[in-house]
Design a protein around this motif. Structure first.
Motif, PDB file in Angstrom:
ATOM      1  N   ILE A  35       0.904  12.113   7.354  1.00 29.87           N
ATOM      2  CA  ILE A  35       0.992  10.956   6.463  1.00 29.87           C
ATOM      3  C   ILE A  35       2.155  10.039   6.836  1.00 29.87           C
ATOM      4  O   ILE A  35       2.451   9.091   6.129  1.00 29.87           O
ATOM      5  CB  ILE A  35       1.143  11.388   4.990  1.00 29.87           C
ATOM      6  N   ARG A  39       1.144   3.962   8.748  1.00 31.37           N
ATOM      7  CA  ARG A  39       0.535   4.325   7.471  1.00 31.37           C
ATOM      8  C   ARG A  39      -0.744   5.135   7.670  1.00 31.37           C
ATOM      9  O   ARG A  39      -1.637   4.738   8.394  1.00 31.37           O
ATOM     10  CB  ARG A  39       0.236   3.047   6.699  1.00 31.37           C
ATOM     11  N   LEU A  43      -2.678   8.659   2.790  1.00 30.20           N
ATOM     12  CA  LEU A  43      -1.872   8.060   1.727  1.00 30.20           C
ATOM     13  C   LEU A  43      -2.685   7.049   0.934  1.00 30.20           C
ATOM     14  O   LEU A  43      -2.582   6.977  -0.294  1.00 30.20           O
ATOM     15  CB  LEU A  43      -0.631   7.387   2.314  1.00 30.20           C
ATOM     16  N   VAL A 165       2.430   9.840  -2.627  1.00 32.27           N
ATOM     17  CA  VAL A 165       2.575   8.398  -2.418  1.00 32.27           C
ATOM     18  C   VAL A 165       3.981   7.941  -2.795  1.00 32.27           C
ATOM     19  O   VAL A 165       4.625   7.180  -2.060  1.00 32.27           O
ATOM     20  CB  VAL A 165       1.517   7.628  -3.242  1.00 32.27           C
ATOM     21  N   PHE A 168       6.628   8.887  -0.217  1.00 29.58           N
ATOM     22  CA  PHE A 168       6.601   8.036   0.969  1.00 29.58           C
ATOM     23  C   PHE A 168       7.448   6.784   0.756  1.00 29.58           C
ATOM     24  O   PHE A 168       8.268   6.407   1.598  1.00 29.58           O
ATOM     25  CB  PHE A 168       5.153   7.658   1.294  1.00 29.58           C
ATOM     26  N   GLU A 225       2.590   0.274  -2.700  1.00 28.10           N
ATOM     27  CA  GLU A 225       2.471   0.903  -1.395  1.00 28.10           C
ATOM     28  C   GLU A 225       1.241   0.431  -0.638  1.00 28.10           C
ATOM     29  O   GLU A 225       1.173   0.539   0.585  1.00 28.10           O
ATOM     30  CB  GLU A 225       2.403   2.432  -1.555  1.00 28.10           C
ATOM     31  N   SER A 233      -2.013  -0.284   5.216  1.00 26.34           N
ATOM     32  CA  SER A 233      -2.854   0.563   4.381  1.00 26.34           C
ATOM     33  C   SER A 233      -4.310   0.453   4.804  1.00 26.34           C
ATOM     34  O   SER A 233      -4.715  -0.485   5.484  1.00 26.34           O
ATOM     35  CB  SER A 233      -2.698   0.191   2.904  1.00 26.34           C
TER      36      SER A 233
END
Length: 252
Positions: A35, A39, A43, A165, A168, A225, A233
């Motif tokens: 993870i 990215r 996640l 999450v 991170f 995030e 992402s």
């Protein structure tokens, strides 16, 4: 010994195990190399699960609890008599402010040549705030809206992935000090919240207040995030995580 153990309520044992499991999530999520940056799709998938839990499970329950607020006319609860969702907005706003504080601190530190990391003061504000947040999640293990192991496990899975999450983002903001100090505080906060939950009893309206605040915090902490372009992402992973978990929630 077997007699003593058998006298302990099953709910106590199960919630204790879950609380420990959630604490271990904070302690070991940093060791999940798959993870790390860049990215990971995992996640994004975890974020999708967390948001699905809020929109499919928590928010519909808040709608049902609106009637409870309307019948309550004591203290601060009465202020939210017709505005239960203001609490969710409040939770979202609080954590947005914390994120902006951390981001600005990192920018100022970098401009001063001190590295891309927050100041110690901002670190402690961030960690104390998330410790309270984690304690709330631990507390609600003992005060679930709906009884039953199925609902407990769904809540626990969503929160565990949510912690991954959060870890991170916190590690990115605070770097090594988060691993050395922050994650231990957040892990301990879950246990503290669970212990307090086991020793107190609150009303249905108060539980609705806590879940409303938690809902807003989860939404902000996930989307912060997912949305920035530099996070790289994965939309498909986020959507798939949300879709699968939504189907699971609806099936239970």
């Amino acid at each position: 010994m077997s007699v003593l153990f058998s006298s302990i309520p099953y709910s106590f044992i199960s919630t204790a195990a879950i609380a420990v499991g959630l604490a271990l999530t904070h302690l070991y999520s940093g060791k999940l190399r798959f993870i790390q940056v860049p990215r990971s799709r995992w996640l994004s998938g975890a974020g999708g699960v967390s948001v699905a839990y809020v929109f499919v499970h928590i928010l519909p329950e808040l709608s049902e609890h609106q009637a409870v607020f309307e019948e309550t006319h004591k203290g601060l609860i009465s202020f939210f008599e017709h505005h239960v969702y203001l609490l969710a907005l409040f939770g979202l706003t609080i954590f947005y402010g914390l994120e902006r504080m951390a981001s600005e601190s990192r920018d100022n530190q970098e401009e001063a040549g001190k590295g891309d990391v927050t100041t110690q003061g901002v670190f402690w504000v961030h960690i104390v705030s998330f410790a309270i947040y984690n304690a709330l999640i631990g507390y609600l293990l003992m005060h679930r809206e709906e009884p039953g192991m199925d609902n407990m496990l769904l809540y626990s899975l969503a929160m565990a992935l949510h912690f991954v999450v959060n870890d991170f983002g916190l590690r990115e903001n605070h770097k090594h000090i988060y691993d050395h100090i922050g994650r231990w505080i957040l892990a301990a906060a879950i246990i503290v919240g669970w212990v307090i939950g086991g020793g107190t009893q609150i009303g249905e309206a108060a539980i609705a207040v806590l879940f409303a605040f938690l809902a807003g915090g989860i939404v902000l902490n996930v989307l912060k995030e997912e949305l920035p372009e530099e996070r790289e992402s994965r939309f498909w992973a986020f959507g798939l995580g949300a879709l699968i978990y939504t189907a699971l929630l609806l099936a239970v």
